[in-house]
Design an enzyme around this catalytic site. Structure first.
Site, PDB file in Angstrom:
ATOM      1  N   ASP A   1      -8.466  -5.996  -5.597  1.00 27.58           N
ATOM      2  CA  ASP A   1      -8.130  -4.702  -4.996  1.00 27.58           C
ATOM      3  C   ASP A   1      -8.790  -3.571  -5.790  1.00 27.58           C
ATOM      4  O   ASP A   1      -8.538  -3.418  -6.984  1.00 27.58           O
ATOM      5  CB  ASP A   1      -6.606  -4.530  -4.980  1.00 27.58           C
ATOM      6  CG  ASP A   1      -6.143  -3.315  -4.172  1.00 27.58           C
ATOM      7  OD1 ASP A   1      -6.959  -2.423  -3.888  1.00 27.58           O
ATOM      8  OD2 ASP A   1      -4.950  -3.279  -3.824  1.00 27.58           O
TER       9      ASP A   1
ATOM     10  N   SER B   1       0.857  -1.186   0.000  1.00 23.33           N
ATOM     11  CA  SER B   1       0.000   0.000   0.000  1.00 23.33           C
ATOM     12  C   SER B   1       0.898   1.242   0.000  1.00 23.33           C
ATOM     13  O   SER B   1       1.836   1.297  -0.804  1.00 23.33           O
ATOM     14  CB  SER B   1      -0.937  -0.039   1.206  1.00 23.33           C
ATOM     15  OG  SER B   1      -1.899   0.979   1.121  1.00 23.33           O
TER      16      SER B   1
ATOM     17  N   ARG C   1     -13.199   6.227   8.376  1.00 27.05           N
ATOM     18  CA  ARG C   1     -12.740   4.843   8.462  1.00 27.05           C
ATOM     19  C   ARG C   1     -13.743   3.880   7.838  1.00 27.05           C
ATOM     20  O   ARG C   1     -13.348   2.860   7.257  1.00 27.05           O
ATOM     21  CB  ARG C   1     -12.495   4.463   9.924  1.00 27.05           C
ATOM     22  CG  ARG C   1     -11.836   3.115  10.098  1.00 27.05           C
ATOM     23  CD  ARG C   1     -10.490   3.038   9.395  1.00 27.05           C
ATOM     24  NE  ARG C   1      -9.727   1.862   9.770  1.00 27.05           N
ATOM     25  CZ  ARG C   1      -8.450   1.673   9.503  1.00 27.05           C
ATOM     26  NH1 ARG C   1      -7.764   2.590   8.841  1.00 27.05           N
ATOM     27  NH2 ARG C   1      -7.827   0.582   9.882  1.00 27.05           N
TER      28      ARG C   1
ATOM     29  N   HIS D   1      -7.654  -5.022  -1.143  1.00 32.11           N
ATOM     30  CA  HIS D   1      -6.417  -4.311  -0.834  1.00 32.11           C
ATOM     31  C   HIS D   1      -5.741  -4.874   0.417  1.00 32.11           C
ATOM     32  O   HIS D   1      -4.514  -4.896   0.512  1.00 32.11           O
ATOM     33  CB  HIS D   1      -6.719  -2.821  -0.655  1.00 32.11           C
ATOM     34  CG  HIS D   1      -5.503  -1.982  -0.467  1.00 32.11           C
ATOM     35  ND1 HIS D   1      -4.543  -1.857  -1.447  1.00 32.11           N
ATOM     36  CD2 HIS D   1      -5.066  -1.242   0.581  1.00 32.11           C
ATOM     37  CE1 HIS D   1      -3.574  -1.068  -0.996  1.00 32.11           C
ATOM     38  NE2 HIS D   1      -3.870  -0.689   0.228  1.00 32.11           N
ATOM     39  N   ASP D   2      -6.521  -5.312   1.390  1.00 32.56           N
ATOM     40  CA  ASP D   2      -5.967  -5.806   2.665  1.00 32.56           C
ATOM     41  C   ASP D   2      -5.320  -7.189   2.574  1.00 32.56           C
ATOM     42  O   ASP D   2      -4.840  -7.695   3.601  1.00 32.56           O
ATOM     43  CB  ASP D   2      -7.067  -5.855   3.735  1.00 32.56           C
ATOM     44  CG  ASP D   2      -7.161  -4.542   4.525  1.00 32.56           C
ATOM     45  OD1 ASP D   2      -6.357  -3.631   4.239  1.00 32.56           O
ATOM     46  OD2 ASP D   2      -8.029  -4.448   5.402  1.00 32.56           O
TER      47      ASP D   2
END
Lengths: 468, 468
Positions: free
Chosen positions: A412, A206, A275, A446-447
């Site tokens: 992602d 990232s 968030r 993405h994680d």
């Protein structure tokens, strides 16, 4: 209150052009009609009251047990600000060998701390706990591993929450704008202090993958191998849009007060919202389909506007946990640095020139707001065509000839694989013939780099340990 | 204020475990250090002041020139509320033929009005202006075209902004929860009034495509052909997550006041944020790469935390335009209806049973909050395995044997093509052998249906006019 609304609403009633209101029926029937419940808003209001009564936040308590490198000289930032001094929080694992050749620098994502793995002084699991350790992907039996909190963060490194030596007050939004390159340069000051001239590898995912690419391109002689995961060579407008929405959520919170909230209540509502948006961009649809599907929290209860589906309670919980754990100004500054990331030669050259001017002109900290626009002095035009953009990017990485691993994840959304293909492509065009490019069909979006120790871990380990 | 902060910050200064503060240097140098500018926050504050001084919003002024069908009987909603009466705003184009067989019902997306195309009473361009008209995709020389504002909307149809005849006050969040099926049933009441027994076609995109599928499945004998574009058979947790973030943005606005904001200031900040998030999900990366790239608003100025890149000013502008044009409560109710959409037989059956009970039990409007949880009465379990889910969906559309056009767009993030493939798949499995499925590689993401008159328009026209 309803009574007041009733009269006022009647008074102000607008009747549409062809609407026929059946006034005769009005008020002739009564009914039980409680308004909907909003337990999620009740909770925000409770927290607001608690925070008004409570002490100031202390982000340093969120992460503990790190070392701090204090750099007592002026640090000129890319966009014209100069920090009179800076701290970089860091943690290390393993031992530096006699040749000082086995160090690996790990770069974090946006809100990461230096606590990548547990150790005696902080036994809580780190954010990359399963990737670092004896025999693991980043093998602490072989390597001396260093991880820092980035410049601009709030976990021990100098950032907006830090006290400005020049005034004794926290910087807040007088802090100078930062770039990924500023973060990397601060890390290399730490490496100098640690006596590490050359890294075995620079590793990141990232925003960490932006930093590792930046390190490899700008300090090619000091970076032996490069690992960049779910990152990019330049931020895409779509990613900028997603971070824009988060920053707007934060800045729109009445508690934000243009960044000067340290003596009051933190913008916890805006942080929570930011968030929630971020979490949606960090994960993927296929994972949530499997994990939550369309299941509801309380299937026998009526549907609700507050969290109701399991995916909603998950997002609520994730963002609730985060909103008091990270400094809002750090989120603004670090996410803005991500937006501005572009490894193109023209960009890097322009920033270096700006930095040089600022360093000459201002011995103490000035912010970007001070910086006179250099109108007429510089060429701010960008390469326009895809070919020009690619050429500029290739020039930007022309020194990065290290063995390189580029990893992309097909699910992602924030950093789509197109961007990792671009990294591999520009490195190869620049003449790097040791670029490995893997694309994972992992479903964590993405994680994935935080979760998939099987696939991501093995790729890293193979790259770091392969004799070539 | 900075002076106060200065002293307080010093007093509360937390020193990290290994941090060495160079206090000797503190306050020894002074510097110009203005804080960052926040013109975007200035604008929000200005609007807040303007709204506090100004009159109540009148959403009916946003859209004008529509007809209103008033249904003066109780309307039982799927989730247990009963509306004592309702209005449906609608507009028509073309002429109903003698056989009353040439009507096309167009269903809107979330915030759409009945104004799909301009006409004498409202000459402003409609939201599907180029798709409807003489010779166009939906040919007004051939067809009698009807478009409504959905139940729950704020452009003339009954919704939370409407006045509850039982109290004389606006419903606000005493309005009963709605489903897509409720919206469709209200539309069919209008068709009854217009004397239209059978539609030539039911056409919709996004939430409109949920409605058209719902209409075709629940009233198969009244829907001749089905067009469903960029929609789904059941909302995916990822789409729910994206709408959750928008609703949270809205509900977190201090002006929201649990929906009772009609006498005060609208939650304009939350609406703007919600729209910014929505816009990111409506468009696509490839479009923005081409349209905005990494270009900045004012390249010779220093970067800023307020809108800076062109993509940011675009999002800011889009959301600014929207935030006073649509009612926040409508956004909550209609987006929640989208989340709950699931054409599965088990879901449809359960809602019908709830509706029947509510209709019997309560002659006047009650809300979902009133509705006692039917614990033990019902089976709330969901099908678990992919096979079970598919079987339930197939059963839900088993009556929909109309010629059907399903359109998906590969760059759509909100309703990914997987979901349109699922619609085509379940219809075919149910035995419908006249399903056309097209997938477009258009680059406008979810909004392609609003823009791409060449590809989307031709597909619709071919389907509506093809003799089969």
């Amino acid at each position: 209150m309803l009574g007041i609304m009733h009269r006022s609403a009647l008074r102000n009633l607008m009747v549409g052009p062809t609407r026929m209101l059946t006034t005769t029926r009005m008020l002739t029937t009564t009914s039980r009609r409680p308004a909907m419940d909003f337990p999620c808003i009740d909770r925000l209001e409770t927290r607001q009251r608690d925070l008004m009564a409570g002490p100031e936040p202390t982000y340093e308590k969120v992460v503990t047990g790190y070392e701090v490198f204090g750099h007592e000289e002026a640090f000129a930032c890319d966009h014209g600000g100069v920090l009179p001094r800076l701290d970089i929080a860091y943690e290390t694992w393993g031992r530096l060998n006699a040749e000082r050749s086995n160090a690996i620098l790990i770069h974090t994502g946006l809100s990461g701390s230096s606590h990548a793995r547990s150790h005696a002084r902080n036994t809580r699991a780190g954010w990359w706990e399963k990737f670092i350790g004896p025999g693991r992907a980043i093998d602490t039996d072989r390597f001396f591993v260093v991880c820092t909190n980035v410049l601009g963060g709030c976990y021990g490194s100098t950032g907006p929450w830090s006290v400005d030596p020049a005034t004794g007050a926290r910087y807040a939004t007088t802090f100078p704008l930062l770039t990924v390159n500023d973060m990397v340069r601060a890390q290399f000051l730490l490496l100098d202090r640690l006596g590490i001239r050359t890294l075995h590898a620079s590793v990141g995912a990232s925003m960490g993958g932006m930093q590792s690419l930046c390190a490899a391109a700008l300090h090619p002689e000091r970076v032996g191998r490069l690992v960049t995961i779910s990152a990019c060579a330049r931020s895409h407008p779509y990613s900028i849009a997603l971070r824009f929405a988060q920053r707007q959520a934060l800045m729109s919170d009445p508690n934000f007060k243009r960044g000067f909230y340290y003596d009051g209540v933190q913008p916890h509502v805006g942080m929570k919202l930011a968030r929630a948006v971020a979490t949606v961009t960090y994960r993927s649809g296929p994972e949530w389909e499997q994990r939550f599907g369309r299941r509801r929290r309380a299937p026998s209860q009526p549907p609700a506007l507050c969290p109701d589906f399991l995916i909603e309670t998950y997002l609520d919980h994730q963002s609730e946990r985060f909103c008091l754990q990270y400094d809002a100004n750090s989120l603004l500054y670090v996410s803005k640095a991500m937006d501005m990331f572009d490894i193109s030669r023209s960009v890097t050259d322009r920033l270096a020139a700006q930095r040089a001017r600022a360093g000459r002109a201002a011995p103490v900290c000035i912010t970007a707001a001070d910086q006179p626009a250099a109108a007429g002095e510089e060429d701010h035009s960008l390469p326009e065509t895809p070919d020009e953009i690619t050429r500029d990017l290739v020039a930007g990485v022309s020194a990065a000839m290290q063995p390189t691993l580029v990893l992309g994840v097909q699910s992602d959304i924030l950093f789509p694989v197109k961007q990792q293909r671009e990294i591999a492509d520009i490195l190869r065009r620049a003449g790097n013939d040791r670029v490995t490019y893997y694309e994972l069909d992992a479903m964590y979006g993405h994680d994935t780099f935080l979760i998939d120790v099987v696939n991501v871990g093995a790729a890293i380990k193979g790259h770091l340990e392969n004799t070539i």
